[in-house]
Design an enzyme around this catalytic site. Structure first.
Site, PDB file in Angstrom:
ATOM      1  N   ASP A  78      16.693  -5.187  59.265  1.00  0.00           N
ATOM      2  CA  ASP A  78      17.345  -4.795  60.105  1.00  0.00           C
ATOM      3  C   ASP A  78      16.048  -5.633  61.600  1.00  0.00           C
ATOM      4  OD1 ASP A  78      19.022  -3.839  62.244  1.00  0.00           O
ATOM      5  OD2 ASP A  78      17.345  -1.893  61.682  1.00  0.00           O
ATOM      6  N   ASP A 277      21.817  -8.612  66.162  1.00  0.00           N
ATOM      7  CA  ASP A 277      21.393  -7.121  65.319  1.00  0.00           C
ATOM      8  C   ASP A 277      21.637  -7.336  63.959  1.00  0.00           C
ATOM      9  OD1 ASP A 277      20.542  -4.623  64.330  1.00  0.00           O
ATOM     10  OD2 ASP A 277      22.066  -3.542  65.519  1.00  0.00           O
TER      11      ASP A 277
END
Ligand SMILES: *[C@@H]1O[C@H](CO)[C@@H](O)[C@H](O)[C@H]1NC(C)=O
Ligand SMILES: *[C@@H]1O[C@H](CO)[C@@H](O)[C@H](O)[C@H]1NC(C)=O
Ligand SMILES: *[C@@H]1O[C@H](CO)[C@@H](O)[C@H](O)[C@H]1NC(C)=O
Ligand SMILES: *[C@@H]1O[C@H](CO)[C@@H](O)[C@H](O)[C@H]1NC(C)=O
Ligand SMILES: *[C@@H]1O[C@H](CO)[C@@H](O)[C@H](O)[C@H]1NC(C)=O
Length: 500
Positions: A78, A277
């Site tokens: 992430d 992201d």
């Protein structure tokens, strides 16, 4: 995944050791709810258990080990967060057998130390997405790396997510606002201080939708995985007004259809700080960009209001979404329409298109708590280099499915990004307000379970035909009052639309 709130900043000194180079990790793409039983909330509030259809929530995973002897776990990679956390084997979800990427028993590790009992709590921007437990530390390895001792980790006994996350953002964006130790060294900090890499920098290659693996290279760039030039973009301040996340300046979004006609989707003067992201499945830009794209593709809102649906045949449609970054001298990434066609929510008998209804992997900031996010449905088409030490990201067009060959350049200490040829400096502003999107028709029911597909306004020739995809039956739509109970898109897809 984007945190609901950022952390405060404390400066931290780390010692640097000369480095041999880089660390390459394979990524595994998967849909975590695929074929699994999930709880679904019905419109009347009751809850039942269903087998999901292919969920739209895709994730990119890496393998790590934690503890002595090592315990194997898979975690989401992430770029939108900064903590490493893993599920505790004592968590209810794990005891029920749902932590299929592994769980961690601190009692079975001789090197585990508790830092703060009950101190760990990470809350992502998607509603209800909190994982909580203890702060501890232990020896870890990342994708077969040398051991890193005393890595601070969250050990979550209260789970929303059935597996953990390895955040590879700035330490100043950690979720530990109240941790007694303040800002602590992230995995990336420790890869650098232990001499495995020279700079807190890495490159990300998710590869295309059909590919099962991509790679993250800490401390290196694979020059065979992109075409054109890597263009460096200075990172922009986040919502707290400081640079602590991977926000870059997006200056134009347009759609070029199969006839070569371009429709501008972003407004004049657009200059938006937008988060790169990898932990968010979809791309969430402003409402007007979403609406322009959704109408152009003939999307409809499914009756439960939880997803936007397009004919699955768009996965072979021609056309690209073009994203330009950095203004003058910047870079344009072309994302083929096929990359924004998500999992199938409705079969051909349930959707007014022979190919069935698939989820559009695109949304609005309302889906993410108000942030502008370039998620996996953008990142699959880009080769992205992230450089924390110099607060820069560099982007180029990815070469998809480039198997076999690789040519990895080590990212040295210092400031330049190897093989980046230009820097584009336009600044971007943060989103200020988020309104609900408008204008996308809501699908209705035809007969027992037919849901109408919309009519695309873009020309989208598919490989099997040259006619536009989708169909109209607006007269039939008028006959239908009832909201279908079908709502195949239960909790799994709802979570998918939001990403993490
Ligand atoms: C992670 O480990 C699992 C189990 O050994 C394996 O099936 C999977 O391919 C591994 N993933 C990666 C990205 O190496
Ligand atoms: C570790 O052991 C203690 C005491 O035996 C127990 O209370 C705790 O739940 C265990 N922790 C985990 C994560 O299994
Ligand atoms: C974690 O933080 C969230 C948001 O502040 C809060 O709602 C939740 O109750 C906390 N959970 C735990 C277990 O501390
Ligand atoms: C947008 O993408 C198309 C390919 O679909 C390309 O021909 C066109 O040049 C691109 N436009 C820009 C501004 O890059
Ligand atoms: C669609 O694109 C493919 C290559 O990407 C091309 O071969 C084909 O001719 C295109 N079809 C149309 C109708 O433009």
């Amino acid at each position: 995944m984007h945190l609901l709130a950022g952390a405060t900043i404390v400066a931290l000194a780390t010692s640097c050791v000369a480095s041999p180079g880089y660390l390459k990790l394979d990524l595994q793409r998967r849909s975590p709810y695929e074929g699994r039983l999930i709880r679904r909330q019905n419109p009347d509030g009751s809850v039942d258990t269903v087998l999901t259809q292919n969920s739209n929530k895709l994730e990119y995973l890496v393998n790590i080990t934690v503890g002595t002897p090592p315990q194997d776990l898979g975690v989401t990679l992430d770029t939108g967060s900064s903590d490493l956390w893993i599920p505790a084997s004592s968590a209810k979800l794990c005891k029920q057998g749902q932590c299929d990427l592994g769980d961690f028993d601190p009692n079975a590790s001789t090197t585990y130390k508790v830092i703060e009992q009950g101190g760990f709590n990470i809350t992502y921007a998607a509603p209800g997405d909190t994982d909580a437990g203890d702060w501890g530390s232990d020896t870890i390895t990342v994708g077969g790396s040398p051991s890193i001792d005393s890595q601070q980790i969250g050990v979550a006994s209260q789970l929303f997510d059935p597996h953990g996350v390895m955040g590879i953002g700035f330490d100043t964006n950690e979720a530990n606002n109240d941790s007694p130790s303040g800002v602590y060294p992230t995995v990336l900090d420790n890869l650098k201080s232990s001499g495995i890499i020279n700079r807190k920098a890495f490159s990300l290659y998710l590869n295309d939708f059909e590919a099962t693996t991509g790679a993250v290279i800490f401390g290196g760039i694979d020059t065979t995985k992109y075409s054109g030039d890597l263009v460096a973009l200075p990172l922009q301040p986040g919502p707290q007004g400081i640079v602590s996340e991977y926000y870059v300046t997006l200056t134009s979004v347009s759609f070029t259809d199969s006839t070569g006609q371009t429709t501008q989707l972003s407004p004049q003067g657009y200059s938006q700080a937008t988060l790169l992201d990898s932990g968010t499945t979809n791309t969430l830009l402003t409402d007007d960009i979403f609406t322009g794209l959704a109408l152009g593709l003939g999307a409809v809102t499914d009756p439960s209001g939880e997803a936007y649906l397009i004919p699955c045949s768009l996965s072979t449609a021609n056309g690209t979404i073009n994203y330009s970054f950095g203004g003058d001298g910047g870079v344009t990434i072309q994302v083929p329409v096929s990359q924004v066609v998500g999992g199938q929510g409705y079969t051909s008998s349930q959707f007014d298109d022979p190919s069935g209804g698939c989820v559009l992997a695109f949304g609005t900031p309302a889906d993410s708590g108000g942030f502008s996010i370039l998620g996996d449905s953008f990142l699959r088409s880009a080769y992205a280099v992230f450089d924390i030490d110099n607060k820069v990201a560099a982007l180029a067009q990815a070469v998809e499915n480039e198997a076999g060959t690789s040519s990895i350049v080590v990212i040295p200490t210092g400031t330049n990004i190897p093989s980046a040829t230009a820097t584009a400096t336009a600044t971007g502003t943060q989103l200020t307000a988020v309104a609900a999107e408008t204008g996308v028709p809501t699908a209705s029911v035809q007969g027992s379970s037919m849901i109408l597909a919309g009519t695309p306004t873009f020309s989208l020739a598919t490989s099997s035909s040259t006619t536009t995809v989708g169909s109209t039956s607006s007269s039939a739509a008028a006959n239908n009052a009832a909201v279908p109970t079908a709502a195949l898109l239960g909790l799994g897809l709802a979570a998918g639309i939001m990403g993490l």
